[in-house]
Design a protein around this motif. Structure first.
Motif, PDB file in Angstrom:
ATOM      1  N   GLU A  88       0.801  -1.211   0.000  1.00 56.45           N
ATOM      2  CA  GLU A  88       0.000   0.000   0.000  1.00 56.45           C
ATOM      3  C   GLU A  88       0.845   1.278   0.000  1.00 56.45           C
ATOM      4  OE1 GLU A  88      -0.110  -2.548   2.040  1.00 56.45           O
ATOM      5  OE2 GLU A  88      -2.166  -3.073   2.579  1.00 56.45           O
ATOM      6  N   TRP A 101       2.455   7.794   0.183  1.00 56.79           N
ATOM      7  CA  TRP A 101       3.715   7.416  -0.477  1.00 56.79           C
ATOM      8  C   TRP A 101       4.879   7.514   0.502  1.00 56.79           C
ATOM      9  CZ3 TRP A 101       5.460   7.231  -5.960  1.00 56.79           C
ATOM     10  CH2 TRP A 101       4.426   6.891  -6.841  1.00 56.79           C
ATOM     11  N   CYS A 104       4.926   4.513   2.703  1.00 59.72           N
ATOM     12  CA  CYS A 104       5.428   3.351   1.969  1.00 59.72           C
ATOM     13  C   CYS A 104       6.944   3.405   1.852  1.00 59.72           C
ATOM     14  CB  CYS A 104       4.777   3.312   0.588  1.00 59.72           C
ATOM     15  SG  CYS A 104       5.176   1.844  -0.390  1.00 59.72           S
ATOM     16  N   ASN A 108       9.454   0.572   3.263  1.00 57.15           N
ATOM     17  CA  ASN A 108      10.126  -0.260   2.253  1.00 57.15           C
ATOM     18  C   ASN A 108      11.541   0.186   1.913  1.00 57.15           C
ATOM     19  OD1 ASN A 108       7.638  -1.486   2.142  1.00 57.15           O
ATOM     20  ND2 ASN A 108       7.272  -1.091  -0.018  1.00 57.15           N
ATOM     21  N   TYR A 148       4.796   1.363  -4.522  1.00 58.23           N
ATOM     22  CA  TYR A 148       5.517   0.122  -4.211  1.00 58.23           C
ATOM     23  C   TYR A 148       6.669  -0.105  -5.180  1.00 58.23           C
ATOM     24  CZ  TYR A 148       6.235  -4.914  -3.472  1.00 58.23           C
ATOM     25  OH  TYR A 148       6.779  -6.151  -3.210  1.00 58.23           O
TER      26      TYR A 148
END
Length: 249
Positions: A88, A101, A104, A108, A148
């Motif tokens: 997500e 964003w 994320c 990540n 992602y």
């Protein structure tokens, strides 16, 4: 001598498969995840080799706690396997929320930068290894996966940069393929309206029984963490089943 490995995202899916493979090879696993119950289950079955640390990878204190524990208990860190990640937000860029964003990227990518930055001084001493779980989405465009895919593309570049700057540390970024995990369930059940025709691909993979089991890429990621080496693959982004990785299958 048993390898000392720090593993993030260790409680389920690919991360759990990595942990089990590491334990099968007698590694000492310092396992990070948000789910304490899942971690404790492994800890109870492998109390001498599995050491859970419950926390969020975006909290800098968590990786520091893991590294400090490894140094205090074992005197070294041999490998860092960075597997934690989220899909997500799954939204088209026209509908992007920059704060989503940023979250994320925090999970990540920026947590990965923080982890490797803190751990590199210890990995230099052991000529250790850094293994990152990337994605085919880092090099392939899927509708509504802009956030992602961008985080994973950045991860690939980071792996190459580390290999360039730290010649004594083996680093690699691996795409694990499409794996039967909770992420795939979310893709099929929650994100169809955002993904347009790309959604059908993932539905068909399940229907045609072509999803990988976590143990397939998980064993490769674990083996790279234990014995990964070689200029031919150092710093590279590769699929888990690349011909260059045959010895790690």
């Amino acid at each position: 001598m048993s390898s000392v490995v720090i593993l993030t995202g260790a409680s389920r899916g690919i991360g759990l498969a990595i942990a089990k493979q590491l334990l099968a090879k007698s590694a000492k696993v310092i396992a990070i995840a948000r789910s304490g119950a899942a971690l404790e289950e492994n800890a109870s079955s492998s109390p001498d080799n599995f050491f859970p640390i419950v926390g969020d990878v975006t909290d800098p204190a968590v990786i520091r706690k893991a590294v400090d524990f490894a140094i205090e208990k074992f005197g070294r860190v041999d490998s860092l396997i960075l597997n934690a990640g989220v899909l997500e937000p799954v939204k088209k860029i026209a509908d992007a929320d920059v704060n989503e964003w940023k979250k994320c990227f925090d999970i990540n990518f920026f947590s990965v930068v923080d982890a490797v930055s803190y751990t590199i001084p210890f990995l230099r001493k052991t000529k250790g290894r850094i293994v990152m779980t990337s994605s085919g989405a880092s090099v392939t465009n899927y509708t509504a996966w802009g956030a992602y895919g961008s985080t994973k593309a950045a991860m690939n570049h980071l792996a190459g940069s580390i290999a360039n700057e730290e010649p004594d540390i083996f680093t690699i970024s691996i795409a694990p393929g499409v794996v039967a995990t909770d992420m795939q369930v979310k893709i099929r059940e929650q994100f169809g309206q955002d993904m347009d025709s790309d959604h059908r691909k993932f539905m068909d993979l399940l229907k045609n029984k072509k999803l990988l089991e976590p143990e397939q890429p998980g064993s490769v990621l674990a083996n790279l963490g234990l014995t990964g080496s070689g200029e031919q693959i150092n710093g590279k982004y590769l699929r888990w089943d690349s011909d260059l990785l045959k010895e790690y299958l």
